[in-house]
Design an enzyme around this catalytic site. Structure first.
Site, short mmCIF file in Angstrom:
data_model
loop_
_atom_site.label_atom_id
_atom_site.label_comp_id
_atom_site.label_asym_id
_atom_site.label_seq_id
_atom_site.Cartn_x
_atom_site.Cartn_y
_atom_site.Cartn_z
N LYS A 78 -5.99 -9.63 -22.30
CA LYS A 78 -5.74 -9.98 -20.91
C LYS A 78 -5.37 -11.45 -20.86
CE LYS A 78 -6.13 -7.92 -16.77
NZ LYS A 78 -5.80 -6.52 -16.43
N GLY A 138 -9.87 -2.52 -0.10
CA GLY A 138 -8.68 -3.12 -0.70
C GLY A 138 -7.47 -2.22 -0.53
N LEU A 139 -6.51 -2.67 0.26
CA LEU A 139 -5.32 -1.87 0.54
C LEU A 139 -4.07 -2.53 -0.05
CD1 LEU A 139 -6.26 -1.01 4.22
CD2 LEU A 139 -6.06 0.64 2.35
N GLY A 140 -4.25 -3.11 -1.21
CA GLY A 140 -3.15 -3.76 -1.88
C GLY A 140 -2.29 -2.81 -2.66
N LYS A 141 -1.83 -3.25 -3.84
CA LYS A 141 -0.85 -2.49 -4.61
C LYS A 141 -1.35 -1.10 -4.97
CE LYS A 141 -0.16 -5.76 -7.76
NZ LYS A 141 0.44 -6.45 -8.94
N VAL A 142 -2.63 -0.95 -5.29
CA VAL A 142 -3.17 0.35 -5.68
C VAL A 142 -3.79 1.08 -4.50
CG1 VAL A 142 -4.83 1.54 -7.17
CG2 VAL A 142 -3.57 -0.43 -8.04
N GLY A 143 -4.55 0.35 -3.69
CA GLY A 143 -5.27 0.97 -2.58
C GLY A 143 -4.38 1.72 -1.61
#
Length: 360
Positions: A83, A183-188
């Site tokens: 990472k 979390g409603l970002g890229k994945v959510g």
């Protein structure tokens, strides 16, 4: 070019190599952590985040790279775990020069580490990084890549949630269940779509006003609450942490009303022992690095020439892997996180040892 320093003291970190990278002119300050190359080159994304200190950045990259080794092992990939983090606010300092400087440091590792997207980095950024290094995945379709890896990350989380639902309620469907998405970002946002299509009721929250506006516009049936604390305390069946790590801690677990925790965030357990606290409360936790492996499956597929259908089929098998782990946990009387660690460590040891057989 700047400063390049590394340490390979496995006694202190458990890692094969930790590399500190700096290019003062572009403002780049980055750390690359390689936990293991037992199964192959280390693969893991680049997180671009305004850490409070270098110590915080280092702690994050060490945790995340270790998690990637276990994730890649359980995903059946011939890849190790690594990472990287770039320390700084991407809204303020991200630039072509910084990304290309970072790419040169990745290239200098000679293929021991492949990078990809993570929090704060995007497909377009990987295209820039790739102008300086061959060891990049998660690139745009225009440049031969797979595009947005969030698509299969969300699909894999959904498969893990289906397996958990079957384990707890006897059916892999989430129909009629109330799922809390933090979390409603890229994945959510993709996970929310899968849940709604499956007939689940979704309650959600996000710290980003743009993400809240997106869900109001695209999924008005989703109920929104003020913050993650309110979501944890809500009357939900499944809790899905999809933001940053540490969501499951000494404060949230006692307040949690859900029976299942399955989410996309990395390193959800704030410290060792949280998995036992969850088990003692009768809450089934599906290890994050198992269920969120769809993204790394997607970007890893680029290395052999990307085929979306093939990658999606591999990500769909997260359902089977999750079922295996939950069954093993029951059989051995341990939390699922412990069972998952054992399976990953077994594969790294059994397959990794084959590298001792030298080929001419």
């Amino acid at each position: 070019m700047g400063v390049f320093a590394s340490t390979d003291d496995p006694v202190s970190t458990g890692h094969e190599q930790v590399v500190f990278c700096q290019d003062k002119q572009s403002g780049l300050k980055a750390i690359i952590g390689i936990y293991s190359t037992a199964l192959g080159p280390a693969l893991g994304g680049t997180r671009f985040y305004p850490y409070a200190s270098e110590d915080d950045a280092l702690a994050d990259v060490l945790d995340l790279s270790r998690g990637m080794a276990y994730k890649n092992a359980l995903a059946g990939l011939d890849l190790g775990g690594g990472k990287a983090v770039i320390w700084g606010d991407p809204e303020q300092i991200k630039s072509e020069a910084l990304l290309r400087a970072y790419g040169r440091f990745v290239e200098s590792l000679g293929g021991r580490y492949y990078t990809a997207c993570d929090v704060g980095t995007y497909v377009a950024d990987m295209d820039v990084v790739a102008r300086e290094t061959r060891y990049v995945t998660g690139r745009s379709v225009e440049h031969g890549g797979a595009g947005d890896s969030s698509i299969l990350t969300a699909w894999g989380v959904f498969q893990g949630m289906r397996a958990a639902s079957e384990h707890v309620w006897g059916t892999p469907s989430l129909r009629g269940r109330r799922v809390g998405v933090a979390g409603l970002g890229k994945v959510g946002k993709y996970l929310t779509g899968h849940l709604l299509e499956d007939g689940a009721e979704v309650v959600a929250t996000d710290v980003n006003p743009k993400a809240l506006a997106w869900v109001r516009s695209n999924h008005p049936q989703v109920s929104l609450v003020d913050d993650a604390s309110a979501l944890v305390a809500a009357d939900i069946d499944v809790y899905a942490p999809c933001a940053l790590g540490g969501a499951l801690n000494d404060d949230t677990v006692p307040a949690l009303r859900a029976k299942v925790v399955t989410g996309a965030a990395n390193n959800q357990l704030a410290h060792p022992g949280i998995e036992k606290l969850l088990a003692d409360r009768g809450i089934l936790y599906t290890p994050d690095y198992v269920v969120n492996a769809g993204g790394v499956i997607q970007v890893a597929d680029e290395i052999e020439g990307f085929n979306f259908d093939r990658a999606k089929l591999r990500a769909t098998r997260i359902y089977d892997t999750t079922r295996e782990i939950l069954s093993l946990a029951d059989a051995e009387g341990v939390p699922p996180a412990v069972a998952a660690d054992r399976l990953a460590e077994r594969r790294m040891a059994e397959v990794g040892r084959l590298r001792a057989i030298h080929l001419r």
